[in-house]
Motif scaffolding. Structure first.
Motif, PDB file in Angstrom:
ATOM      1  N   PHE A 231       0.831  -1.202   0.000  1.00 14.40           N
ATOM      2  CA  PHE A 231       0.000   0.000   0.000  1.00 14.40           C
ATOM      3  C   PHE A 231       0.868   1.256   0.000  1.00 14.40           C
ATOM      4  CE2 PHE A 231      -1.995   3.462   2.326  1.00 14.40           C
ATOM      5  CZ  PHE A 231      -3.185   3.605   1.641  1.00 14.40           C
ATOM      6  N   MET A 236       0.747   5.977  -1.686  1.00 14.49           N
ATOM      7  CA  MET A 236       1.094   7.160  -0.925  1.00 14.49           C
ATOM      8  C   MET A 236       1.234   8.374  -1.829  1.00 14.49           C
ATOM      9  SD  MET A 236       1.739   6.677   2.436  1.00 14.49           S
ATOM     10  CE  MET A 236       3.304   7.177   3.118  1.00 14.49           C
ATOM     11  N   GLY A 237       0.904   9.514  -1.292  1.00 17.30           N
ATOM     12  CA  GLY A 237       1.075  10.758  -2.024  1.00 17.30           C
ATOM     13  C   GLY A 237      -0.185  11.169  -2.752  1.00 17.30           C
ATOM     14  N   LEU A 238      -0.219  12.434  -3.056  1.00 19.97           N
ATOM     15  CA  LEU A 238      -1.419  13.018  -3.642  1.00 19.97           C
ATOM     16  C   LEU A 238      -1.842  12.336  -4.942  1.00 19.97           C
ATOM     17  CD1 LEU A 238      -3.530  15.216  -3.745  1.00 19.97           C
ATOM     18  CD2 LEU A 238      -1.833  16.689  -4.828  1.00 19.97           C
ATOM     19  N   LYS A 239      -0.859  12.156  -5.839  1.00 23.02           N
ATOM     20  CA  LYS A 239      -1.188  11.607  -7.156  1.00 23.02           C
ATOM     21  C   LYS A 239      -1.817  10.216  -7.034  1.00 23.02           C
ATOM     22  CE  LYS A 239       0.067  14.724 -10.197  1.00 23.02           C
ATOM     23  NZ  LYS A 239      -0.987  15.665  -9.845  1.00 23.02           N
ATOM     24  N   LEU A 241      -3.315   8.969  -4.470  1.00 23.39           N
ATOM     25  CA  LEU A 241      -4.608   9.075  -3.801  1.00 23.39           C
ATOM     26  C   LEU A 241      -5.697   9.404  -4.829  1.00 23.39           C
ATOM     27  CD1 LEU A 241      -5.167   8.872  -0.757  1.00 23.39           C
ATOM     28  CD2 LEU A 241      -5.294  11.356  -0.706  1.00 23.39           C
ATOM     29  N   VAL A 242      -5.371  10.368  -5.673  1.00 26.18           N
ATOM     30  CA  VAL A 242      -6.311  10.770  -6.715  1.00 26.18           C
ATOM     31  C   VAL A 242      -6.599   9.595  -7.635  1.00 26.18           C
ATOM     32  CG1 VAL A 242      -6.590  12.248  -8.739  1.00 26.18           C
ATOM     33  CG2 VAL A 242      -5.668  13.201  -6.619  1.00 26.18           C
ATOM     34  N   ILE A 297     -12.723  12.743  -2.744  1.00 23.19           N
ATOM     35  CA  ILE A 297     -11.571  12.660  -1.831  1.00 23.19           C
ATOM     36  C   ILE A 297     -11.898  13.379  -0.529  1.00 23.19           C
ATOM     37  CG2 ILE A 297      -9.151  13.305  -1.535  1.00 23.19           C
ATOM     38  CD1 ILE A 297      -8.626  12.211  -4.138  1.00 23.19           C
ATOM     39  N   TYR A 298     -12.640  14.446  -0.635  1.00 21.06           N
ATOM     40  CA  TYR A 298     -13.105  15.156   0.565  1.00 21.06           C
ATOM     41  C   TYR A 298     -13.926  14.205   1.430  1.00 21.06           C
ATOM     42  CZ  TYR A 298     -15.706  18.634   3.328  1.00 21.06           C
ATOM     43  OH  TYR A 298     -16.279  19.352   4.339  1.00 21.06           O
ATOM     44  N   LEU A 301     -11.415  11.466   2.947  1.00 25.29           N
ATOM     45  CA  LEU A 301     -10.539  12.037   3.982  1.00 25.29           C
ATOM     46  C   LEU A 301     -11.369  12.496   5.181  1.00 25.29           C
ATOM     47  CD1 LEU A 301      -7.874  14.172   2.067  1.00 25.29           C
ATOM     48  CD2 LEU A 301      -7.729  11.827   2.836  1.00 25.29           C
ATOM     49  N   GLY A 302     -12.518  13.071   4.893  1.00 26.90           N
ATOM     50  CA  GLY A 302     -13.378  13.548   5.968  1.00 26.90           C
ATOM     51  C   GLY A 302     -13.872  12.404   6.825  1.00 26.90           C
ATOM     52  N   MET A 304     -12.424   9.579   7.193  1.00 26.15           N
ATOM     53  CA  MET A 304     -11.262   9.126   7.959  1.00 26.15           C
ATOM     54  C   MET A 304     -11.051   9.981   9.200  1.00 26.15           C
ATOM     55  SD  MET A 304      -8.241   8.532   5.276  1.00 26.15           S
ATOM     56  CE  MET A 304      -8.685   7.580   3.841  1.00 26.15           C
ATOM     57  N   VAL A 330      -7.301   0.954   3.051  1.00 24.65           N
ATOM     58  CA  VAL A 330      -6.895   2.335   3.308  1.00 24.65           C
ATOM     59  C   VAL A 330      -7.261   2.742   4.733  1.00 24.65           C
ATOM     60  CG1 VAL A 330      -7.032   4.715   2.501  1.00 24.65           C
ATOM     61  CG2 VAL A 330      -7.472   2.864   0.907  1.00 24.65           C
ATOM     62  N   VAL A 334      -4.661   3.710   7.605  1.00 29.86           N
ATOM     63  CA  VAL A 334      -4.703   5.033   8.234  1.00 29.86           C
ATOM     64  C   VAL A 334      -5.064   4.900   9.713  1.00 29.86           C
ATOM     65  CG1 VAL A 334      -5.985   7.218   8.283  1.00 29.86           C
ATOM     66  CG2 VAL A 334      -5.206   6.286   6.107  1.00 29.86           C
TER      67      VAL A 334
ATOM     68  N   LEU B  52     -13.142  18.732   9.029  1.00 36.02           N
ATOM     69  CA  LEU B  52     -13.638  18.930   7.663  1.00 36.02           C
ATOM     70  C   LEU B  52     -13.348  20.345   7.168  1.00 36.02           C
ATOM     71  CD1 LEU B  52     -17.127  17.165   7.703  1.00 36.02           C
ATOM     72  CD2 LEU B  52     -14.918  16.233   7.064  1.00 36.02           C
ATOM     73  N   LEU B  55      -9.825  20.234   6.001  1.00 35.19           N
ATOM     74  CA  LEU B  55      -9.711  19.420   4.792  1.00 35.19           C
ATOM     75  C   LEU B  55     -10.262  20.141   3.578  1.00 35.19           C
ATOM     76  CD1 LEU B  55     -10.688  15.902   6.126  1.00 35.19           C
ATOM     77  CD2 LEU B  55      -8.486  16.593   5.184  1.00 35.19           C
ATOM     78  N   LEU B  59      -8.142  20.951   0.364  1.00 41.99           N
ATOM     79  CA  LEU B  59      -8.456  20.351  -0.939  1.00 41.99           C
ATOM     80  C   LEU B  59      -8.841  21.396  -1.981  1.00 41.99           C
ATOM     81  CD1 LEU B  59     -10.434  17.177   0.206  1.00 41.99           C
ATOM     82  CD2 LEU B  59      -8.162  17.241  -0.790  1.00 41.99           C
ATOM     83  N   SER B  97       0.133   9.410   7.049  1.00 46.12           N
ATOM     84  CA  SER B  97      -0.130   8.073   6.512  1.00 46.12           C
ATOM     85  C   SER B  97      -0.331   8.100   5.006  1.00 46.12           C
ATOM     86  CB  SER B  97      -1.393   7.484   7.146  1.00 46.12           C
ATOM     87  OG  SER B  97      -1.170   7.178   8.482  1.00 46.12           O
ATOM     88  N   LEU B  98      -0.956   9.163   4.521  1.00 46.99           N
ATOM     89  CA  LEU B  98      -1.292   9.208   3.100  1.00 46.99           C
ATOM     90  C   LEU B  98      -0.255   9.952   2.271  1.00 46.99           C
ATOM     91  CD1 LEU B  98      -5.111   9.882   3.418  1.00 46.99           C
ATOM     92  CD2 LEU B  98      -3.998   7.718   2.876  1.00 46.99           C
ATOM     93  N   GLY B  99       0.788  10.425   2.929  1.00 49.14           N
ATOM     94  CA  GLY B  99       1.825  11.130   2.188  1.00 49.14           C
ATOM     95  C   GLY B  99       1.373  12.494   1.689  1.00 49.14           C
ATOM     96  N   LEU B 100       0.536  13.165   2.461  1.00 48.34           N
ATOM     97  CA  LEU B 100       0.135  14.533   2.109  1.00 48.34           C
ATOM     98  C   LEU B 100       0.981  15.515   2.933  1.00 48.34           C
ATOM     99  CD1 LEU B 100      -3.740  13.972   2.115  1.00 48.34           C
ATOM    100  CD2 LEU B 100      -2.222  14.085   0.134  1.00 48.34           C
ATOM    101  N   LEU B 143     -10.809  15.686  -7.695  1.00 45.82           N
ATOM    102  CA  LEU B 143     -10.978  15.431  -6.276  1.00 45.82           C
ATOM    103  C   LEU B 143     -12.409  15.046  -5.988  1.00 45.82           C
ATOM    104  CD1 LEU B 143      -8.885  18.430  -5.020  1.00 45.82           C
ATOM    105  CD2 LEU B 143      -8.183  16.062  -5.152  1.00 45.82           C
TER     106      LEU B 143
END
Ligand code: SF4
Ligand code: SF4
Ligand code: FES
Lengths: 369, 143
Positions: A231, A236-239, A241-242, A297-298, A301-302, A304, A330, A334, B52, B55, B59, B97-100, B143
């Motif tokens: 994983f 990992m990272g923005l790209k 994730l998208v 993604i919002y 992540l939200g 989470m 995921v 996390v 939120l 976030l 975002l 964890s997510l690499g942000l 997104l």
């Protein structure tokens, strides 16, 4: 050492006997467990009140159509059930239920929790079909040998919490080679002992943990390390994730089946998160483009940020996702470091406050300057 | 002129009404210099800052996000800032964890009388964010 009863029958028959005897002796008024729905493998959670009906019960069937913690919460939302009920749940379902009780969404009072040292469940996508007989055989073979069946839910393959917390009775399953001829049921609590006082079987005293259980734990831990490593490499990272959430339909199925997501009106299903023409316009002005449906993604992540600290890694969310996003992986990945920070295992102990709802004055002093 | 001179990071500040917001007011009255691209949102307590909010800002492409509340022990509602601190820790943990880029969010305690501190931390954070460069999410459509 803990008290136990030994029944000289195969595991499935023994559990049936136990439930039947509890019901017949009027110790309980109902049994909550999986029920066979057809001959092709379909099952559903049901409440049995008639002992004869129990022949259709499949307490150990390796599928989880819904996280039963959520159902028990529905049953007990307004207080304890009026009559005692035995409920056969997987360890992660009990943990989910405990998390819900902590959030005043359920009541443990009149429920006898029965669980097993869990071998895991299969994804629902392979639930139906003619090969169910052979699949069942394959499942029990791997449970006996403690092999990790690669077809199990990913969260099951890497689950270290397969020894139930808070169960009144625990059916020994994982690593039991002679389960076709005998069955041991551990009585973990006073409640368990009282209910089991005159059920069939001989009373003994045995050790649940250690030996084979430890071996399985190690195997699962290795799996977990492997899955997480993969994983981290890929997601990992923005790209990434998208990319991972790109196919998300925004159906919110994952949150609807999640036992921890109990809010009646979820922010993400509310008007607040609806895109009106004005918000579409402003987004277009800002970014020169807009994905439809927006805000996936919002949403993830939200979600989470609200509940990953309590994720019990049941795998329901991955299982229902129509586009095969590994949601549970995921959330587990996390959730793990979050839970570590707060030394929290969701559903381990009713007395442990949910980390997102409590605080200590002297903590994280370096956060906040 | 190079990019560094023109690029002004967009920063969103969630400020508690009882302390940081009043501190910011005081800084204004005293004519202290505050980064011009800081957008302030007043909340009644740092405990009102739902993760939120952060976030969403992040975002949508905000380059930096500041959470500000009363010093521990001084919250008008006793425990709001302790809750805020936990939420902040959780957010950072998730970002990691997510690499942000977790450096883009921060938490400060600024009281109503700490106008100089307010001026100081906003300036420092703006500089730090400027070094990080624009938030890549600004350009991200999917997104
Ligand atoms: S179930 Fe899958 S498609 Fe539906 S919202 Fe969740 S991740 Fe997206
Ligand atoms: S996020 Fe997924 S794996 Fe975690 S508790 Fe909810 S449904 Fe289960
Ligand atoms: S009132 Fe300022 S942080 Fe709670």
């Amino acid at each position: 050492m803990s008290d136990a009863i030994k029944i000289n029958k195969g595991i499935e028959e023994a559990v049936q006997d136990l439930l039947k005897s509890l019901l017949e002796k009027d110790k309980i008024k109902g049994v909550f467990t999986l029920r066979k729905m057809d001959d092709l493998g379909a099952v559903a959670y049901s409440l049995f009140t008639n002992a004869d009906e129990l022949k259709n019960a499949l307490p150990l069937y390796p599928f989880m159509p819904v996280n039963a913690g959520k159902v028990l919460s529905d049953f007990t939302l307004q207080g304890a059930t009026q009559e005692p009920v035995a409920a056969v749940l997987r360890p992660c379902e009990i943990r989910a239920f405990i998390e819900l009780v902590k959030r005043t969404q359920g009541d443990l009072e009149n429920i006898l929790l029965i669980s097993s040292t869990c071998g895991g469940v299969y994804p629902l996508k392979i639930l139906k079909g003619n090969d169910q007989k052979s699949r069942q055989a394959q499942y029990w073979e791997s449970v006996k040998k403690e092999d990790i069946d690669p077809e199990l839910r990913e969260t099951c393959r890497m689950c270290e919490d397969f020894i139930p917390h808070n169960a009144d009775m625990v059916i020994a399953a994982a690593g039991i080679e002679d389960m076709d001829t005998q069955c041991t049921i551990y009585l973990n609590t006073q409640k368990g002992k009282e209910f089991a006082s005159d059920v069939p079987g001989s009373k003994t005293s045995e050790e649940l943990e250690g030996g084979k259980i430890e071996e399985l734990k190690t195997k699962r831990q290795e799996q977990k390390a492997k899955i997480f490593e993969q994983f981290e490499k890929e997601q990992m990272g923005l790209k990434s994730l998208v990319k991972m959430f790109a196919p998300c339909l925004g159906c919110h199925g994952c949150s609807h089946v999640c036992p921890i997501c109990y809010c009646t009106l979820c922010e993400f299903d509310s008007k607040t998160c609806e895109y009106r023409p004005t918000s579409i316009e402003s987004e277009l002005k800002l970014k020169g483009g807009l994905k439809v449906p927006p805000g996936n993604i919002y949403f993830h992540l939200g979600r989470m940020s609200h509940m990953a600290v309590s994720c019990v890694s049941c795998g329901m969310c991955s299982d229902v996702c129509p586009v095969n996003i590994p949601v549970a992986t995921v959330f587990s990945r996390v959730g793990a470091p979050l839970q570590e920070v707060f030394e929290y295992i969701p559903g381990r102990d009713l007395e442990e406050a949910v980390p997102s709802g409590t605080y200590k004055e002297q903590e994280f002093m370096e956060s906040g300057k | 002129m190079n990019m560094n001179d023109t690029y002004m990071p967009t920063i969103i500040g969630f400020l508690c009404n009882w302390c940081s917001y009043t501190g910011a007011d005081l800084a204004g009255t005293a004519r202290m210099k505050i980064p011009a691209s800081l957008r302030v949102v007043r909340v009644m307590c740092s405990g009102r800052i739902d993760p939120l909010f952060v976030l969403k800002g992040f975002l949508k492409g905000a380059d930096g996000i500041m959470m500000m509340g009363c010093h521990p022990g001084d919250c008008h509602y006793q425990k709001g800032n302790y809750n805020a601190r936990r939420r902040f820790v959780m957010l950072q943990n998730i970002f990691e964890s997510l690499g942000l880029e977790k450096e883009r969010i921060g938490l400060w305690w600024v009281s109503a009388s700490e106008a100089p501190k307010y001026a100081q931390v906003t300036k420092e954070f703006a500089e730090k964010v400027k070094e990080l460069g624009p938030n890549p999410l600004r350009e991200e459509i999917f997104l």
